[in-house]
Scaffold this motif. Structure first.
Motif, short mmCIF file in Angstrom:
data_model
loop_
_atom_site.label_atom_id
_atom_site.label_comp_id
_atom_site.label_asym_id
_atom_site.label_seq_id
_atom_site.Cartn_x
_atom_site.Cartn_y
_atom_site.Cartn_z
N LEU A 62 0.83 -1.21 0.00
CA LEU A 62 0.00 0.00 0.00
C LEU A 62 0.86 1.25 0.00
CD1 LEU A 62 -2.89 -0.87 2.50
CD2 LEU A 62 -2.80 -1.17 0.02
N LYS A 63 1.91 1.26 0.82
CA LYS A 63 2.79 2.43 0.89
C LYS A 63 3.48 2.67 -0.45
CE LYS A 63 3.66 1.97 5.85
NZ LYS A 63 4.65 1.60 6.90
N ALA A 64 3.91 1.58 -1.08
CA ALA A 64 4.56 1.72 -2.39
C ALA A 64 3.59 2.31 -3.41
CB ALA A 64 5.08 0.37 -2.86
N MET A 65 2.36 1.83 -3.41
CA MET A 65 1.36 2.37 -4.32
C MET A 65 1.14 3.85 -4.06
SD MET A 65 -1.84 -0.20 -4.96
CE MET A 65 -1.62 -1.46 -3.73
N ALA A 66 0.94 4.20 -2.80
CA ALA A 66 0.65 5.58 -2.44
C ALA A 66 1.80 6.53 -2.78
CB ALA A 66 0.32 5.67 -0.95
N ASN A 67 3.02 6.05 -2.65
CA ASN A 67 4.18 6.92 -2.83
C ASN A 67 4.73 6.93 -4.26
OD1 ASN A 67 4.19 7.58 -0.08
ND2 ASN A 67 5.48 5.82 0.43
N LEU A 68 4.52 5.86 -5.01
CA LEU A 68 5.20 5.72 -6.29
C LEU A 68 4.30 5.90 -7.51
CD1 LEU A 68 7.40 2.57 -5.48
CD2 LEU A 68 8.07 4.98 -5.36
N THR A 69 2.99 5.91 -7.32
CA THR A 69 2.08 5.94 -8.46
C THR A 69 1.94 7.37 -8.99
OG1 THR A 69 0.86 4.09 -7.48
CG2 THR A 69 -0.19 5.24 -9.31
N THR A 70 2.60 7.63 -10.10
CA THR A 70 2.57 8.96 -10.72
C THR A 70 1.70 8.97 -11.98
OG1 THR A 70 4.58 8.44 -11.97
CG2 THR A 70 4.86 9.54 -9.84
N TRP A 71 1.00 7.88 -12.24
CA TRP A 71 0.12 7.76 -13.40
C TRP A 71 -1.29 7.43 -12.89
CZ3 TRP A 71 3.77 4.48 -11.65
CH2 TRP A 71 3.36 3.20 -11.26
N GLU A 72 -2.28 7.61 -13.72
CA GLU A 72 -3.65 7.30 -13.32
C GLU A 72 -3.83 5.78 -13.23
OE1 GLU A 72 -6.54 9.14 -15.77
OE2 GLU A 72 -6.03 11.18 -15.12
N MET A 73 -4.35 5.32 -12.10
CA MET A 73 -4.51 3.88 -11.90
C MET A 73 -5.80 3.59 -11.14
SD MET A 73 -1.90 1.14 -10.10
CE MET A 73 -2.35 1.55 -8.40
N ASN A 74 -6.50 2.57 -11.59
CA ASN A 74 -7.70 2.09 -10.90
C ASN A 74 -7.31 1.01 -9.91
OD1 ASN A 74 -9.43 3.68 -12.56
ND2 ASN A 74 -9.31 2.13 -14.16
N LEU A 75 -7.67 1.20 -8.65
CA LEU A 75 -7.40 0.20 -7.61
C LEU A 75 -8.72 -0.42 -7.19
CD1 LEU A 75 -5.61 -1.29 -5.60
CD2 LEU A 75 -5.77 0.70 -4.08
N TYR A 76 -8.94 -1.69 -7.57
CA TYR A 76 -10.19 -2.38 -7.28
C TYR A 76 -10.07 -3.10 -5.95
CZ TYR A 76 -10.41 -1.59 -12.31
OH TYR A 76 -10.38 -1.01 -13.55
N VAL A 77 -11.04 -2.84 -5.06
CA VAL A 77 -11.02 -3.40 -3.71
C VAL A 77 -12.42 -3.87 -3.33
CG1 VAL A 77 -9.13 -1.86 -3.04
CG2 VAL A 77 -11.50 -1.18 -2.57
N PRO A 78 -12.54 -4.87 -2.45
CA PRO A 78 -13.87 -5.25 -1.96
C PRO A 78 -14.51 -4.08 -1.21
CG PRO A 78 -12.23 -6.92 -1.41
CD PRO A 78 -11.47 -5.73 -1.91
N TYR A 79 -15.83 -3.99 -1.28
CA TYR A 79 -16.54 -2.91 -0.61
C TYR A 79 -16.18 -2.82 0.88
CZ TYR A 79 -19.79 -1.09 -4.11
OH TYR A 79 -20.34 -0.44 -5.19
N GLN A 80 -15.91 -3.98 1.50
CA GLN A 80 -15.60 -3.99 2.93
C GLN A 80 -14.39 -3.13 3.26
OE1 GLN A 80 -16.38 -6.55 0.92
NE2 GLN A 80 -16.75 -8.43 2.09
N MET A 81 -13.45 -3.04 2.32
CA MET A 81 -12.23 -2.27 2.59
C MET A 81 -12.50 -0.78 2.73
SD MET A 81 -9.14 -4.10 0.49
CE MET A 81 -8.66 -5.80 0.87
#
Length: 286
Positions: free
Chosen positions: A106-125
């Motif tokens: 999660l930290k890597a995603m939050a810190n490194l994603t410089t492009w538009e990305m869809n993150l699919y997660v269960p509703y519970q999250m």
């Protein structure tokens, strides 16, 4: 007589499972499902099996042409920044645990994603303030919830729920959920990489007859032996594997009903449901 009784038993089972599925959808699923459409006819799903190393070495040029899905801890690898997957899917509730190693992803995603990305997660999250807070500072990541409500029973009924995102097959492995989402997005051809699924090779008993399972991913430098919890027997481990592989059978039939092709392009894989292909043998049409 025996065949008649088996047919009756099957009919009753289908009716009961279908009824339970309807109840589960009514009470557990969200009906305001956000639909995302494919941006290309072709996509690639990157599993985290060890064979992904081989695919990224041999088939990198082809993989870069595809709209990509990544899963789980792919974000901790250098390839995450290189490939910039447009889609990312997680399923494991361990991502909600602040003390779990999943937080590295999660930290890597939050810190490194410089492009538009869809993150699919269960509703519970999305109910977890901690989880949602990880992405507030990065506007490039769009959280898209999905219903992880397992439905079974009559095929026509299950497919009706599938198409509307109200239910899914059982996803013993995150790749089942990812392929399911790729199917519903409308990709015409889906290529699967790094889906070794060779867990049975990793199961062993130590000198005290305790079960040990080796954990192996393409981003690890070496396998990690994990002791299986007490009172977990071989039958349970193999039944879990059955559920994982059966999920692909359900997906294969569902994809076929929609005219969608799933190709297993993994360098090594025990999944036998999808057509196995070598990228080098594919026609130059993409």
């Amino acid at each position: 007589m025996i065949n008649f009784l088996l047919a009756v038993q099957q009919a009753i089972s289908l009716f009961i499972n279908s009824s339970i599925s309807v109840i589960k959808v009514l009470f557990l699923s969200k009906f305001s499902v956000r639909k995302v459409r494919a941006g290309s006819p072709y996509c690639g799903v990157l599993g985290n099996g060890p064979s992904l190393k081989t695919s990224l070495q041999k088939d990198l040029a082809f993989i870069k042409k595809l709209e990509l899905f990544a899963v789980n801890l792919f974000s901790v690898t250098p390839e995450y920044i290189e490939l910039k997957p447009k889609n990312y899917l997680i399923l494991d509730m361990s991502f909600l645990n602040p003390a779990h190693s999943c937080q590295d992803g999660l930290k890597a995603m939050a810190n490194l994603t410089t492009w538009e990305m869809n993150l699919y997660v269960p509703y519970q999250m999305l109910k977890s303030a901690f989880f949602v807070s990880q992405f507030r500072a990065n506007p490039n990541i769009r959280l898209i919830p999905y219903n992880y409500t397992i439905v079974t029973g009559y095929r026509w009924l299950a497919y009706w729920f599938f198409r509307r995102g109200l239910g899914m097959p059982q996803c013993q492995n995150v790749l089942v959920a990812t392929l399911f989402y790729a199917i519903n997005m409308g990709f015409k051809e889906i290529y699967l990489f790094g889906a070794d699924h060779s867990w049975h090779e990793m199961i062993k008993l130590d000198e005290n007859n305790n079960m040990v399972v080796s954990d192996s991913h393409f981003y690890q430098h070496k396998d990690i032996d994990i002791a299986v919890k007490e009172n977990s027997y071989m039958s349970q481990q193999l039944f879990s594997l059955h559920k994982a592989f059966y999920g692909y059978e359900v997906l294969g039939k569902y994809a076929k009903s929609l005219g969608i092709k799933i190709y297993n392009a993994s360098a090594k894989s025990y999944i036998d449901v999808f057509e196995k292909v070598k990228v080098a043998d594919l026609p130059e049409k993409r």
